[in-house]
Design a protein around this motif. Structure first.
Motif, PDB file in Angstrom:
ATOM      1  N   LEU B  88      19.083   5.605  28.467  1.00 18.57           N
ATOM      2  CA  LEU B  88      17.564   5.357  28.207  1.00 18.57           C
ATOM      3  C   LEU B  88      16.584   4.521  29.233  1.00 18.57           C
ATOM      4  N   PHE B  89      17.164   2.931  28.963  1.00 23.08           N
ATOM      5  CA  PHE B  89      17.027   2.358  30.037  1.00 23.08           C
ATOM      6  C   PHE B  89      17.291   3.065  31.690  1.00 23.08           C
ATOM      7  N   VAL B  90      18.386   3.376  31.903  1.00 17.05           N
ATOM      8  CA  VAL B  90      18.527   3.146  33.390  1.00 17.05           C
ATOM      9  C   VAL B  90      17.409   4.462  33.692  1.00 17.05           C
ATOM     10  N   ALA B  91      17.211   5.770  33.269  1.00 19.05           N
ATOM     11  CA  ALA B  91      16.363   6.579  33.485  1.00 19.05           C
ATOM     12  C   ALA B  91      15.351   6.342  32.861  1.00 19.05           C
ATOM     13  N   ILE B  92      14.932   4.967  32.638  1.00 23.68           N
ATOM     14  CA  ILE B  92      12.831   5.132  32.332  1.00 23.68           C
ATOM     15  C   ILE B  92      13.034   4.119  33.605  1.00 23.68           C
ATOM     16  N   ALA B  93      14.053   3.232  34.316  1.00 24.38           N
ATOM     17  CA  ALA B  93      13.856   2.556  35.694  1.00 24.38           C
ATOM     18  C   ALA B  93      13.879   3.631  36.644  1.00 24.38           C
ATOM     19  N   LEU B  94      14.706   4.515  36.962  1.00 22.45           N
ATOM     20  CA  LEU B  94      14.307   5.310  37.501  1.00 22.45           C
ATOM     21  C   LEU B  94      13.521   6.111  37.613  1.00 22.45           C
ATOM     22  N   LEU B  95      12.605   6.639  36.748  1.00 22.80           N
ATOM     23  CA  LEU B  95      11.780   7.647  36.709  1.00 22.80           C
ATOM     24  C   LEU B  95      10.356   6.292  37.315  1.00 22.80           C
ATOM     25  N   TYR B  96      10.768   4.874  37.041  1.00 21.17           N
ATOM     26  CA  TYR B  96       9.751   4.234  37.452  1.00 21.17           C
ATOM     27  C   TYR B  96       9.441   3.586  39.144  1.00 21.17           C
ATOM     28  N   SER B  97      11.022   4.050  39.209  1.00 12.78           N
ATOM     29  CA  SER B  97      10.777   3.553  40.845  1.00 12.78           C
ATOM     30  C   SER B  97      10.869   4.832  42.048  1.00 12.78           C
ATOM     31  N   ARG B  98      10.297   6.148  41.392  1.00  8.22           N
ATOM     32  CA  ARG B  98      10.824   6.553  41.921  1.00  8.22           C
ATOM     33  C   ARG B  98       9.580   6.897  43.559  1.00  8.22           C
ATOM     34  N   HIS B  99       8.138   6.448  43.177  1.00  5.50           N
ATOM     35  CA  HIS B  99       6.890   7.043  44.187  1.00  5.50           C
ATOM     36  C   HIS B  99       7.119   5.826  44.846  1.00  5.50           C
ATOM     37  N   VAL B 334      15.004  -5.670  22.946  1.00  3.40           N
ATOM     38  CA  VAL B 334      13.804  -6.288  22.548  1.00  3.40           C
ATOM     39  C   VAL B 334      13.759  -6.408  24.552  1.00  3.40           C
ATOM     40  N   TYR B 335      13.713  -7.512  24.968  1.00  2.00           N
ATOM     41  CA  TYR B 335      14.142  -8.707  26.139  1.00  2.00           C
ATOM     42  C   TYR B 335      13.778  -7.343  27.547  1.00  2.00           C
ATOM     43  N   VAL B 336      14.806  -6.364  26.562  1.00  5.87           N
ATOM     44  CA  VAL B 336      15.305  -5.678  28.880  1.00  5.87           C
ATOM     45  C   VAL B 336      14.049  -4.109  28.014  1.00  5.87           C
ATOM     46  N   LEU B 337      13.552  -3.665  27.086  1.00  7.04           N
ATOM     47  CA  LEU B 337      12.602  -2.949  27.030  1.00  7.04           C
ATOM     48  C   LEU B 337      10.705  -3.833  28.010  1.00  7.04           C
ATOM     49  N   MET B 338      10.917  -4.735  27.027  1.00  3.15           N
ATOM     50  CA  MET B 338       9.719  -5.314  27.241  1.00  3.15           C
ATOM     51  C   MET B 338       9.677  -6.174  29.457  1.00  3.15           C
ATOM     52  N   GLU B 444      -2.729   3.104  43.151  1.00  2.19           N
ATOM     53  CA  GLU B 444      -3.235   5.168  42.510  1.00  2.19           C
ATOM     54  C   GLU B 444      -2.762   5.297  41.243  1.00  2.19           C
ATOM     55  N   ARG B 445      -3.214   6.370  41.017  1.00  2.00           N
ATOM     56  CA  ARG B 445      -2.709   6.806  40.188  1.00  2.00           C
ATOM     57  C   ARG B 445      -1.331   7.461  40.192  1.00  2.00           C
ATOM     58  N   HIS B 446      -0.648   7.677  39.214  1.00  2.00           N
ATOM     59  CA  HIS B 446       0.596   8.542  38.977  1.00  2.00           C
ATOM     60  C   HIS B 446       1.133   8.318  37.770  1.00  2.00           C
ATOM     61  N   GLY B 447       0.522   9.812  37.425  1.00  2.00           N
ATOM     62  CA  GLY B 447       0.240  10.192  35.605  1.00  2.00           C
ATOM     63  C   GLY B 447       1.440  10.261  35.259  1.00  2.00           C
ATOM     64  N   ALA B 448       2.980  10.876  35.658  1.00  2.00           N
ATOM     65  CA  ALA B 448       3.816  11.006  34.403  1.00  2.00           C
ATOM     66  C   ALA B 448       3.970   9.418  34.222  1.00  2.00           C
ATOM     67  N   VAL B 449       4.576   9.096  36.025  1.00  2.00           N
ATOM     68  CA  VAL B 449       4.634   7.344  35.198  1.00  2.00           C
ATOM     69  C   VAL B 449       3.244   6.426  34.111  1.00  2.00           C
ATOM     70  N   ARG B 450       2.323   6.758  34.227  1.00  2.00           N
ATOM     71  CA  ARG B 450       1.359   6.079  33.814  1.00  2.00           C
ATOM     72  C   ARG B 450       1.662   6.349  32.784  1.00  2.00           C
ATOM     73  N   LEU B 451       1.603   7.590  31.773  1.00  2.00           N
ATOM     74  CA  LEU B 451       2.632   8.320  31.573  1.00  2.00           C
ATOM     75  C   LEU B 451       3.790   7.188  30.225  1.00  2.00           C
ATOM     76  N   ASN B 456       6.238   3.176  27.363  1.00  2.00           N
ATOM     77  CA  ASN B 456       7.498   2.036  26.836  1.00  2.00           C
ATOM     78  C   ASN B 456       5.992   0.624  26.286  1.00  2.00           C
ATOM     79  N   ALA B 457       5.036   0.649  26.555  1.00  2.00           N
ATOM     80  CA  ALA B 457       4.323  -0.088  25.838  1.00  2.00           C
ATOM     81  C   ALA B 457       4.283   0.111  24.574  1.00  2.00           C
ATOM     82  N   LEU B 458       3.645   1.259  23.842  1.00  2.00           N
ATOM     83  CA  LEU B 458       3.090   1.735  22.430  1.00  2.00           C
ATOM     84  C   LEU B 458       4.752   1.288  22.273  1.00  2.00           C
TER      85      LEU B 458
END
Lengths: 211, 479
Positions: B88-99, B334-338, B444-451, B456-458
C-alpha cells in the motif's frame, strides 16, 4: 602441531597483507596486497577443509575481480599524495581508536570467554569427503530461497549500474546494426565518369593524390 | 535431509515469488514498450502491486506461524500484514511521485524496477527466518535505495548523499555481518528460532559482543542516534520522490528487522540488548527533536523528526513486552502514513526548478493553495501528537507500554521531548497560515494526486477518531 604452525604463519601473512592494503602509498601495491590477503585466506580455508570455497576465492577474486580492479587502478591515474594528505594528518586518531578497539576485543576474545570450548565444534570429515558435492546438494534444496534471492541481488546490481552510468550523449555516433546490414551498394558507391586530364599518361594513374 | 517441495506448499511464499517474476515482467515491458514506456511502466507497476496485494490476501494468508524453505522463510500474520502495508505504502509513494519524475526528466523504467526490488527486499526482511535471509533482504533493500538516491545523475548533491549513504550503509552491513558471525559461531545455527532455543541461561561475553554489533547494525538501518549521520544528508540530497520512498516503507523493514532479530531471535537474552536499545532510543528522541528545531530546510527538519520518531519506535522495544511490540508496530505504521502525506504534499508543492524544500517556501501557502495547506496542517498536528489525530494515539500506546513495564522515567522523558516536537511542527503551521506569501508560485493542480493526498490526510484524521481498528490489527498480527 604442523597445522597450527601453518595456521599462525598464514594468519601473520594475512594480517600483514591487510595492513599493506591500507598503508601502501601506491594504490597498485594496495591492490597487490589485497591479492596476497585473498591467497592467504584461501590457504586458511583449506586448513578448515573448505576446499571448494578456497579454490573459488582464488579463481573469482584473484582471477577475475582483482585483475579488473588492478586495471581500473592503473587506468585512473589517482593522485596518491592528494588523497593521502588527510590520512597522515588524522593517522594518530586512527591509531588511537584502533588500539582501544583492539584492546577491548582482546579482553573479550581472550581464551577464557571465547576459547575453542565456547564455540560449537564441528567433527572432522573423512578424507574422501567432497564438500563440492555437499554444496551442490544443498544449494538448490535447503538453500534454494537465499540462492535465488542472491540472483535477484545481482539483477538489482545490473539494473542500478546501467541506470546510473548509461547516458545518451549528444553528438555520439553509435552503430546501427540494422542499418549497416540493410545498406545497398547504391548507397555507398557512386560511379563517376572520370574525365582524364590532358597530358596525363595512363601509367601515372594511382600515383596521384589519395582520393 | 532432503526437503520435499511441492507447488502447493509454497503458497505462503507467493508474495515474494510473484514479485520476483513481476519485476522481470516490468523490466521487459519497459524495454519493449519503447516511447510508450513513459506512460505504460508507472501504470503497470501500480497494477503489479495491486495484483500482488490481491494474491497475498487470497492465497498467502496463514492462521499461525509456519516456516518454509528449511526454516529460512517465516509466514505468520505479522508478515502478511506488513507485506500488505508495504505494498500500500509503496504504491501510494509511486503514485505521488509520478508528476515529479516527469517534470524532472527522471521518469525511467529503472526507477520503478528499483522501487519494486526495494519492496522485495522489505518482503524478505519481513519474512526472514534465518540470519542469512535477513541479511540478503537488507542488502536487496539497501542496494535499491542507494541507486535510487543517486538516480538524478545531474545533481551533485544527490551523488554526494548517495555516496555517504552507500559507505555508511556498507559499514552498517559489516557490523551486522560481524555480529551475525559471532552469534553463529556461538550457537552453530543461522535459523532464528533455533538461535532462540540455543540461547538459554546467562549470556557469555562473546555473545554480548555479537549482540553489540547486531544492535549497531539495526540502529544504523533505523537511523537511530548515534548512527543517524546519514539520515539528514540522504533526505536532503535525494530527489524528493526518493526521499518519500526512503522515509516510508523501509521503516517497516527496520521494524521487522528489529523484531525478528532482537525480539524473536535474541528474545531469551533480552537483557543484553535492552540497555543498548534504551540508550539509542533516548538519544534519538532527544537529539532528533532538539536539532529539528534549528532546521530551515523542511526535508532536513523531517529527517530529524524521523530520527526522533525512531526513538519512539524503539521505546516499544525498550518495554520489551508484547504490548511494547504492538505499540511499536502501531507507531511505525502511523508514522509511515504521516510521512507519506508530508513528503507527498512537498512533491505537490514543488514545480520544475522550485523544489519547495525550504520552510520559507511554504509561507502563506493557505493563500495560494488552501487545500494543500489544510492537509499539511493536519499532518503537522498529527506528527506533534495533538489529540484527535492518529499521531496522538501512537504516542499514547508507547507511553502506556512504557508505563506498564515500569519505565516511569522514560514516560516523563518521552512526554518532554514530545513538547519540544510540538514547537517545530507548529512553526510550520504558523508559516502556512500567518506568513505573507510574497511572490511564491501557486502549486500546480494534479487531480488524482490531490485526491490521493486528501484520502491520506483523511485517513490520519479518521484513524485518529476511530483508533481501535488499526490498533486491533496490530494486536492480532502479533498475537
Amino acid at each position: 602441531m604442523f597445522v597450527q604452525l601453518l595456521f599462525y604463519g598464514f594468519s601473520a601473512i594475512l594480517i600483514a597483507a591487510a595492513l599493506g592494503v591500507i598503508v601502501a602509498r601506491n594504490p597498485v601495491y594496495s591492490a597487490l596486497s589485497l591479492v596476497l590477503a585473498f591467497f592467504t585466506s584461501a590457504a586458511l580455508w583449506l586448513l578448515i577443509e573448505a576446499e571448494f570455497l578456497a579454490i573459488v576465492l582464488v579463481l573469482v577474486y584473484v582471477g577475475a575481480v582483482m585483475v579488473l580492479f588492478l586495471f581500473v587502478v592503473m587506468m585512473l591515474d589517482i593522485n596518491v599524495e592528494e588523497i593521502k594528505r588527510g590520512f597522515t594528518r588524522y593517522a594518530w586518531l586512527g591509531w588511537l581508536v584502533s588500539t582501544v578497539v583492539i584492546a577491548q576485543m582482546a579482553a573479550v576474545y581472550g581464551l577464557r570467554n571465547f576459547g575453542v570450548d565456547a564455540s560449537i565444534t564441528v567433527a572432522r570429515s573423512p578424507a574422501d569427503h567432497s564438500n563440492t558435492r555437499e554444496l551442490g546438494e544443498v544449494l538448490y534444496t535447503q538453500y534454494v530461497y537465499p540462492f535465488e534471492l542472491a540472483a535477484v541481488l545481482l539483477l538489482v546490481a545490473i539494473v542500478a549500474a546501467i541506470a546510473l552510468t548509461m547516458r545518451r550523449r549528444p553528438g555520439l555516433k553509435p552503430q546501427d546494426v540494422a542499418k549497416q546490414v540493410a545498406v545497398r551498394r547504391q548507397d555507398r558507391v557512386r560511379l563517376v565518369k572520370g574525365v582524364r586530364a590532358e597530358g596525363v599518361s595512363p601509367e601515372g594513374e594511382g600515383r596521384g593524390e589519395a582520393p | 535431509m532432503t526437503p520435499t517441495l511441492s507447488i502447493a506448499s509454497l503458497a505462503p511464499a507467493l508474495p515474494e515469488i510473484y514479485l520476483a517474476a513481476a519485476i522481470c515482467l516490468v523490466l521487459l515491458v519497459d524495454v519493449f514498450a519503447g516511447a510508450a514506456a513513459r506512460r505504460v511502466t508507472p501504470t503497470l507497476t501500480l497494477l503489479v502491486i495491486g495484483v500482488g496485494a490481491a494474491l497475498t490476501l487470497q492465497y498467502a494468508q496463514v492462521e499461525k506461524a509456519m516456516t518454509l524453505f528449511s526454516g529460512m522463510y517465516v509466514a505468520d500474520p505479522l508478515a502478511t500484514l506488513l507485506k500488505l502495508l508495504t505494498m500500500l505504502f509503496v504504491a501510494i509513494a509511486l503514485l505521488y511521485s509520478r508528476h515529479f519524475l516527469e517534470t524532472r526528466g527522471l521518469l525511467k523504467g529503472e526507477y520503478y524496477v528499483l522501487a519494486l526490488t526495494a519492496m522485495l527486499g522489505i518482503f524478505v526482511i519481513v519474512s526472514a527466518g534465518s540470519l542469512l535471509t535477513l541479511y540478503i533482504g537488507i542488502e536487496l533493500l539497501s542496494l535499491s535505495l542507494y541507486a535510487l538516491v543517486a538516480f538524478d545523475r545531474d545533481s551533485g548533491v544527490a551523488a554526494e548523499s548517495a555516496m555517504k549513504y552507500f559507505v555508511l550503509g556498507a559499514i552498517a552491513s559489516g557490523c551486522l555481518l560481524y555480529g551475525m558471525s559471532l552469534v553463529y559461531g556461538l550457537t552453530g545455527t543461522l535459523l532464528l528460532n533455533e538461535i532462540a532455543t540455543a540461547l538459554q541461561g546467562p549470556p557469555s561475553l562473546g555473545l554480548i559482543m555479537g549482540v553489540v554489533f547486531l544492535v549497531v547494525g539495526v540502529a544504523f538501518k533505523f537511523g537511530g542516534v548515534p548512527f543517524h549521520m546519514w539520515v539528514p544528508d540522504v533526505y536532503h540530497g535525494a530527489p524528493t520522490s526518493v526521499t518519500l520512498l526512503v522515509a516510508t516503507a523501509p521503516k517497516i523493514a527496520s521494524f521487522a528487522l528489529a523484531f525478528r532479530l532482537l525480539a524473536e531471535g535474541l528474545g531469551n537474552t533480552a537483557d543484553t540488548w535492552i540497555q543498548m536499545v534504551t540508550i539509542v532510543a533516548v538519544l534519538s528522541a532527544l537529539l532528533g527533536n532538539v536539532i529539528a528545531v534549528a532546521q530551515t530546510n523542511l526535508k532536513r527538519m523531517l529527517a530529524y523528526s524521523a530520527i526522533g520518531n525512531v526513538g519512539f519506535i524503539l521505546f516499544g522495544f525498550v518495554a520489551g513486552t508484547e504490548q511494547g511490540y504492538e505499540a511499536s508496530l502501531y507507531y511505525t505504521v502511523v508514522y509511515v502514513l504521516m510521512a507519506l502525506g508530508a513528503f507527498g504534499a512537498m512533491l505537490l508543492a514543488s514545480a520544475r526548478g522550485f523544489e519547495a524544500d525550504e520552510i520559507e517556501h511554504y509561507k502563506g501557502l493557505h493563500a495560494r493553495d488552501p487545500f494543500l495547506a489544510l492537509i499539511l496542517m493536519a499532518l503537522m498536528f498529527s506528527f506533534a501528537g495533538v489529540p484527535p489525530l492518529v499521531g496522538f494515539w501512537a504516542k499514547l500506546q508507547i507511553f502506556q507500554a512504557l508505563w506498564e513495564s515500569g519505565h516511569l522515567a522514560l514516560v516523563v522523558f518521552a512526554a518532554a521531548v514530545s513538547v519540544i516536537g510540538l514547537f517545530y511542527y507548529l512553526r510550520i503551521v504558523k508559516t502556512l497560515y500567518f506568513d505573507s506569501p510574497g511572490d511564491l508560485p501557486v502549486p500546480e493542480r494534479h487531480g488524482a494526486v490531490r485526491l490521493a493526498l486528501g484520502l491520506n490526510a483523511l485517513a490520519v484524521v479518521l484513524l485518529g477518531l476511530f483508533p481501535q481498528t488499526l490498533i486491533e490489527l496490530c494486536v492480532q498480527a502479533l498475537g
